[in-house]
Scaffold this active site. Structure first.
Site, PDB file in Angstrom:
ATOM      1  N   PHE A  37     101.098  35.679  -2.658  1.00  0.00           N
ATOM      2  CA  PHE A  37     100.686  34.292  -2.409  1.00  0.00           C
ATOM      3  C   PHE A  37      99.393  33.945  -3.173  1.00  0.00           C
ATOM      4  O   PHE A  37      99.393  33.088  -4.074  1.00  0.00           O
ATOM      5  CB  PHE A  37     100.533  34.106  -0.897  1.00  0.00           C
ATOM      6  CG  PHE A  37      99.767  32.881  -0.477  1.00  0.00           C
ATOM      7  CD1 PHE A  37     100.045  31.634  -1.033  1.00  0.00           C
ATOM      8  CD2 PHE A  37      98.772  32.978   0.492  1.00  0.00           C
ATOM      9  CE1 PHE A  37      99.333  30.507  -0.646  1.00  0.00           C
ATOM     10  CE2 PHE A  37      98.062  31.861   0.900  1.00  0.00           C
ATOM     11  CZ  PHE A  37      98.336  30.626   0.320  1.00  0.00           C
ATOM     12  N   TYR A 173      95.785  49.232   7.291  1.00  0.00           N
ATOM     13  CA  TYR A 173      95.284  48.165   6.428  1.00  0.00           C
ATOM     14  C   TYR A 173      93.748  48.186   6.379  1.00  0.00           C
ATOM     15  O   TYR A 173      93.147  48.261   5.309  1.00  0.00           O
ATOM     16  CB  TYR A 173      95.777  46.812   6.951  1.00  0.00           C
ATOM     17  CG  TYR A 173      95.465  45.655   6.029  1.00  0.00           C
ATOM     18  CD1 TYR A 173      96.068  45.563   4.774  1.00  0.00           C
ATOM     19  CD2 TYR A 173      94.582  44.653   6.402  1.00  0.00           C
ATOM     20  CE1 TYR A 173      95.783  44.497   3.919  1.00  0.00           C
ATOM     21  CE2 TYR A 173      94.295  43.590   5.566  1.00  0.00           C
ATOM     22  CZ  TYR A 173      94.902  43.515   4.330  1.00  0.00           C
ATOM     23  OH  TYR A 173      94.623  42.464   3.498  1.00  0.00           O
TER      24      TYR A 173
END
Ligand code: UDP
Length: 351
Positions: A37, A173
C-alpha cells in the site's frame, strides 16, 4: 487506469515535494515492498517526479494490481523477488526498505516470514547499501516499537524505549522491527551509512489492501467494507482503544522528506498524524460518511489474538516538524471520504 482521486493525490504530493525535485529527477530508488500500500504510492510519486524506480516485492502481502499502471514505463521496473535475498549490480542512489507484513492478523498467520522480512531483509539491504555508495537509506519502522505506551507518554516521542512483550502475538512484528532498527543503528555507527528511520503510524488511503476486508484485515478498511454492505461493524473489545490515522499523501510526503532532507543521517522520526481517535469513534465516522445502516457490534475476533493490542497510539510530531518542516494536512473526515469513494468504485457499489 488510475482512480481519479489517486491521480490527483499523486499530483498534489509531487507538488508538495517540489523543493526536493533535484534530488529525485534521474535518481534511482530501490523500493522493497513497492507493491504494498504505502510502497506503491511511494513508487508513484517517485516516477511522477521523474525518478527511476526498481520495485522489489515478493507479493506475499503486496499486489501487482497496485503497480500495474507503472509496468511498462521506462522509469519503472518490477522484480518479483524477496528482499531477503535480492541483489543487483545496478547503480542505486536510494534504498527504501519497506518490505514487511504489516497487518496483525496476517503477521500472526505468517510469523516466521514476518520475522525474516524484518531481520534477514534489513541485513541484506544494508549490505547492498554498503556495496552501492548510496545517497540515502530509509528504513520504514513502526509505531509498534513503542508497544503499549503508558497514558502519560501519549503522544509518544521518539525517545520512549517501548513497552513490548517479546513472547506474544505481536512479537514477530514488533521485535522484528526493533531488531531491524538495531541493525540500522549498528551499520550507521560502524559504516557511517546515510540511514534514516521512519516510525510509521497507522496510515490509510485509496489502494489500502483490499484483502484487508477479510478476517485478516485492518480495522479501517474492514469497517469501510462492512459499512458499505450495511453489515455490523466488528469493533473489538470496548472500542475505546485509540489509533491516530494518517492519510497516505501525508505519509508519503513525510517519508520523502525524511529520506531527502539534508544533514539528518542516523535520525529516527515519527511519521504520522497526531489526531487520536477511538476505534468506536472511527466506526461512527465511517457509518456517517458512507450513509450506512450498519451498527457497531462489540465483537470477539475469532481469527485474531488481541492480547497485547495497544490501548492508545498517537505520535508526538514535534521532531518531524522541526527536522523536516512536515505536518500532516488531510483531516480524517476528508481522507475517509476519499477511501469510501475509491472503495465503492473498486468493488462496484453504486453511491
Ligand atoms: N480492530 C477492531 N475490529 C477489527 C479489526 C481491528 O476493532 O475488525 C481493532 C484492533 O483490535 C485494534 C485497532 O482496531 O485495536 C486497530 O487495528 P488495526 O487492524 O488497524 O491494526 P493495529 O493498529 O493494531 O496495528
Amino acid at each position: 487506469m488510475l482512480h481519479k482521486t489517486i491521480e490527483e493525490d499523486i499530483k498534489k504530493t509531487a507538488e508538495a515535494l517540489k523543493k526536493f525535485e533535484p534530488k529525485i529527477q534521474g535518481k534511482t530508488f530501490l523500493v522493497t515492498g513497492g507493491a504494498g500500500f504505502i510502497g506503491s504510492w511511494f513508487c508513484d510519486v517517485a516516477v511522477a517526479m521523474k525518478g527511476k524506480v526498481i520495485c522489489v516485492d515478493n507479493l506475499s502481502s503486496g499486489s501487482k494490481e497496485s503497480i500495474s499502471h507503472l509496468i511498462g514505463s521506462k522509469n519503472f521496473a518490477f522484480l518479483e523477488q524477496d528482499a531477503c535475498n535480492f541483489s543487483t549490480k545496478e547503480n542505486i542512489d536510494y534504498i527504501i526498505h519497506m518490505a514487511a507484513i504489516a497487518s496483525p492478523p496476517a503477521y500472526q498467520k505468517y510469523p516466521i516470514e514476518s520475522l525474516d522480512a524484518n531481520i534477514i531483509g534489513i541485513r541484506n539491504m544494508l549490505e547492498l547499501a554498503r556495496a552501492s555508495k548510496i545517497k540515502g537509506f530509509l528504513f520504514t519502522s513502526t509505531s509498534e516499537v513503542y508497544g503499549n505506551a503508558p497514558d502519560h507518554l501519549i503522544p509518544t516521542e521518539e525517545n520512549f524505549y517501548g513497552c513490548i512483550n517479546s513472547f506474544g502475538p505481536r512479537a514477530m512484528y514488533d521485535e522484528g522491527k526493533r531488531a531491524a532498527e538495531a541493525y540500522c543503528y549498528s551499520y550507521f555507527q560502524k559504516y557511517k551509512l546515510p540511514i534514516r528511520i521512519a516510525r510509521i503510524f497507522n496510515t490509510y488511503g485509496p489502494r489500502i489492501d483490499i484483502k484487508s476486508t477479510s478476517q485478516y484485515g485492518r480495522a479501517l478498511i474492514k469497517f469501510v467494507h462492512q459499512a458499505l454492505h450495511n453489515e455490523p461493524i466488528t469493533v473489538y473489545g470496548d472500542g475505546k482503544q485509540t489509533r491516530s490515522f494518517c492519510y497516505i499523501t501525508d505519509q508519503v510526503e513525510g517519508l520523502f522528506s525524511l529520506l531527502l532532507a539534508a544533514g539528518i543521517d542516523g535520525e529516527v522520526v515519527n511519521i504520522g498524524n497526531n489526531r487520536e481517535t477511538s476505534i468506536h469513534e472511527l466506526s461512527q465516522k465511517i457509518i456517517k460518511i458512507a450513509s450506512s445502516l450498519s451498527k457497531p457490534a462489540l465483537h470477539h475476533p475469532p481469527h485474531y489474538d488481541i492480547k497485547d493490542d495497544p490501548r492508545r497510539r498517537c505520535p508526538h510530531t514535534a521532531k518531524a516538524e522541526k527536522l523536516l518542516s512536515f505536518t500532516p494536512k488531510v483531516p480524517l473526515e476528508e481522507g475517509l471520504k476519499n477511501v469510501i469513494g475509491w472503495y465503492r468504485d473498486a468493488v462496484g457499489i453504486a453511491p
